[in-house]
Scaffold this active site. Sequence first.
Site: not given
Ligand code: 2AM
Length: 178
Positions: A40, A121
């Site tokens: 996602h 991303h």
């Molecule tokens: P990431 O893929 O770059 O880890 C669920 O955790 C989603 O929320 C993921 O896509 C994650 O991004 C995003 N996300 C953004 N900020 C976050 C945070 N502080 N902690 C965990 N997940 C985060």
Amino acid sequence: MRLFYAILLAEEVKDALRTQIAILDQNAKQGDFVRQENLHITLAFLGETNQVQKALQVLDAVQAVCFLLQVRGLGRFQRPEGAIYWAGIEKNPALFALQKQLTEKLRNSGFVLESRPFRPHLTLGRKVILEPEFLQSDWEHALAPVQQKVAALYLMKSERINGQLLYTPIGQKQLKEG
Ligand code: 2AM
């Protein structure tokens, strides 16, 4: 409940990414790879909150038109515990406008969000350490650009069940046909 807002991917895009994840997985000494159904793009991360109704109201208030999104390029961020591998998103004003609208509405409703800039991303793997002989640069060029229509925005619940991450849509906002 742990919540975030996301764009979900078309099967064709997920298939292309699954191939790239499988290559990493086969060449990894270590890594938490994202399962295909979990791929996602996050637009806003709420984290742990009990304000589910308010989060759904914000989703419903979003007004936007469907747009095209192109997945292009692969890369990594080096981290002490192992690298984060990702697929990139081609520069996309409609995506940025949607993220801006959503985060403004969330802040106006009292949600506190991280202030770091939006870098769209697709995370493919975390804490990844590859075999030293793996040809990183070949892999980074291996993804042919793929595109999809974005027709909905989702509010997602994130849970860890028996050690495995499970993302479930708990709200959906359809975007208008352009
Ligand atoms: P990431 O893929 O770059 O880890 C669920 O955790 C989603 O929320 C993921 O896509 C994650 O991004 C995003 N996300 C953004 N900020 C976050 C945070 N502080 N902690 C965990 N997940 C985060």
